[in-house]
Design a protein around this motif. Structure first.
Motif, PDB file in Angstrom:
ATOM      1  N   PHE A 259     -17.609  -5.459   4.164  1.00 20.71           N
ATOM      2  CA  PHE A 259     -16.987  -6.340   5.152  1.00 20.71           C
ATOM      3  C   PHE A 259     -17.972  -7.405   5.621  1.00 20.71           C
ATOM      4  CE2 PHE A 259     -16.038  -7.638   9.452  1.00 20.71           C
ATOM      5  CZ  PHE A 259     -14.695  -7.959   9.386  1.00 20.71           C
TER       6      PHE A 259
ATOM      7  N   GLU B  80      -5.238  -3.227   5.228  1.00 18.32           N
ATOM      8  CA  GLU B  80      -6.109  -2.601   4.236  1.00 18.32           C
ATOM      9  C   GLU B  80      -7.477  -2.264   4.831  1.00 18.32           C
ATOM     10  OE1 GLU B  80      -6.270  -5.263   0.947  1.00 18.32           O
ATOM     11  OE2 GLU B  80      -4.209  -4.866   0.309  1.00 18.32           O
ATOM     12  N   TRP B  81      -8.039  -3.226   5.589  1.00 16.62           N
ATOM     13  CA  TRP B  81      -9.339  -2.958   6.198  1.00 16.62           C
ATOM     14  C   TRP B  81      -9.232  -1.866   7.263  1.00 16.62           C
ATOM     15  CZ3 TRP B  81     -13.876  -4.020   4.353  1.00 16.62           C
ATOM     16  CH2 TRP B  81     -14.043  -5.117   3.494  1.00 16.62           C
TER      17      TRP B  81
ATOM     18  N   GLN C   1      -4.152  -7.865   4.573  1.00 20.18           N
ATOM     19  CA  GLN C   1      -5.596  -7.642   4.499  1.00 20.18           C
ATOM     20  C   GLN C   1      -6.080  -6.819   5.688  1.00 20.18           C
ATOM     21  OE1 GLN C   1      -7.881 -11.221   4.025  1.00 20.18           O
ATOM     22  NE2 GLN C   1      -6.806 -11.856   2.183  1.00 20.18           N
ATOM     23  N   GLN C   2      -5.528  -7.147   6.868  1.00 22.54           N
ATOM     24  CA  GLN C   2      -5.930  -6.438   8.071  1.00 22.54           C
ATOM     25  C   GLN C   2      -5.564  -4.964   7.977  1.00 22.54           C
ATOM     26  OE1 GLN C   2      -7.688  -8.154  10.224  1.00 22.54           O
ATOM     27  NE2 GLN C   2      -8.108  -6.342  11.460  1.00 22.54           N
TER      28      GLN C   2
ATOM     29  N   ARG D 233     -14.510  -7.667  14.798  1.00 23.74           N
ATOM     30  CA  ARG D 233     -15.068  -6.563  14.037  1.00 23.74           C
ATOM     31  C   ARG D 233     -16.490  -6.883  13.571  1.00 23.74           C
ATOM     32  NH1 ARG D 233     -11.074  -5.301  10.901  1.00 23.74           N
ATOM     33  NH2 ARG D 233     -10.574  -3.367  11.939  1.00 23.74           N
TER      34      ARG D 233
ATOM     35  N   PRO E 268     -17.461   0.877   4.487  1.00 31.55           N
ATOM     36  CA  PRO E 268     -16.825  -0.436   4.376  1.00 31.55           C
ATOM     37  C   PRO E 268     -17.545  -1.522   5.170  1.00 31.55           C
ATOM     38  CG  PRO E 268     -15.571   0.950   5.874  1.00 31.55           C
ATOM     39  CD  PRO E 268     -16.643   1.820   5.277  1.00 31.55           C
TER      40      PRO E 268
ATOM     41  N   ASN F 160     -11.018  -9.900  12.639  1.00 35.76           N
ATOM     42  CA  ASN F 160     -12.225  -9.747  11.828  1.00 35.76           C
ATOM     43  C   ASN F 160     -13.443 -10.362  12.497  1.00 35.76           C
ATOM     44  OD1 ASN F 160     -10.916  -8.316   9.877  1.00 35.76           O
ATOM     45  ND2 ASN F 160     -10.668 -10.021   8.460  1.00 35.76           N
TER      46      ASN F 160
ATOM     47  N   ARG G 288      -9.227   1.405   5.514  1.00 30.70           N
ATOM     48  CA  ARG G 288     -10.541   1.767   4.995  1.00 30.70           C
ATOM     49  C   ARG G 288     -11.470   2.253   6.107  1.00 30.70           C
ATOM     50  NH1 ARG G 288     -12.994  -2.641   1.027  1.00 30.70           N
ATOM     51  NH2 ARG G 288     -14.598  -1.018   0.987  1.00 30.70           N
TER      52      ARG G 288
END
Length: 266
Positions: A195, A148-149, A145-146, A259, A191, A256, A152
């Motif tokens: 997010f 992928e983000w 997941q990390q 972020r 994103p 995250n 993006r």
């Protein structure tokens, strides 16, 4: 005396192999049935989504109140959940019994000390192994997941730089903060919006504030996971909610959290 011990050890070993094969066959049959029921259930949902609702409206309450119809609906909804739990339980029993027999067979044949003396101790080991497996899978999902983000956000940053560099030329246009590359037919959506929404929904699911730190999130996760663990919570939706809780916790990683703080600060 040694001959008798080795003979008994070989008997135990053969019994363990037979038990293992019997469990594998039984587990395979149950897994096959569960897959079939899931496939049928998806097929029924597909039919309903393509116009089955109209058929139900035409036939009216007679169809819905039919005992066979009600039983079929309940079966398609409940059996996959119960079947999956039953498969997990069978695997637990198989490991507990066969490892006990194999270990004690080795003790008699080779003189190797058995790891544990009771079935329950082997069962506890199996749960530890499964927990470690879940932990590794969780870490892998978090890492994926990390990535992928990160990808993006990287593409978004590159696109913003390209858009600024074009100074409004070269086929770029913007709509409400989301940019579209009309020259190449590609579209890029900010994103940050998705997010931020996903982060806040994850916090809401765990019952923590949006500015919670990783320790508060971890404490809330443990409390929620214990409350909705399928082994402890017998409500029909416990498994679904438990998975949602795990997904939320996986998303609320340290990276995250940082972020989200940066996004809110901007």
């Amino acid at each position: 005396m040694n001959i008798l011990k080795k003979t008994w050890g070989n008997i135990l070993y053969i019994i363990a192999k037979i038990v293992s094969v019997v469990f594998d066959v039984f587990i395979g049959v149950v897994e096959f049935i569960v897959r079939i029921v899931i496939s049928v259930g998806r097929g029924v949902l597909g039919i309903i989504s393509m116009g089955g609702c109209l058929l139900i409206m035409i036939l009216g309450p007679a169809l819905l109140l039919n005992p066979l119809t009600l039983f079929g609906i309940v079966f398609l909804l409940i059996f996959p959940i119960l079947g999956t739990k039953f498969i997990s339980y069978l695997k637990y029993i198989k490991y507990m019994v066969t490892e006990y027999l194999f270990d004690h067979a080795d003790n008699l044949i080779k003189g190797k000390k058995a790891e544990f003396g009771t079935f329950n101790e082997y069962g506890s080991k199996y749960r530890r192994i499964e927990e470690e497996k879940r932990r590794r899978e969780q870490q892998q999902r978090q890492a994926e997941q990390q990535r992928e983000w990160e990808e993006r956000f990287r593409k978004w940053a590159e696109y913003q730089n390209a858009q600024r560099g074009s100074s409004g030329y070269g086929g770029y246009s913007s709509y409400g903060g989301n940019y579209q590359n009309t020259e190449y037919g590609n579209s890029y959506v900010n994103p940050n919006i998705e997010f931020k929404s996903k982060y806040e929904k994850s916090c809401d699911l765990l019952g923590v504030s949006y500015d919670s730190d990783k320790y508060q999130i971890k404490l809330a996760y443990r409390k929620k996971a214990k409350e909705y663990h399928p082994d402890l919570n017998k409500s029909p939706d416990a498994t679904v909610v438990f998975q949602q809780i795990n997904n939320a916790y996986e998303f609320l990683s340290d990276d995250n959290i940082e972020r989200y703080k940066n996004i809110r600060g901007n």
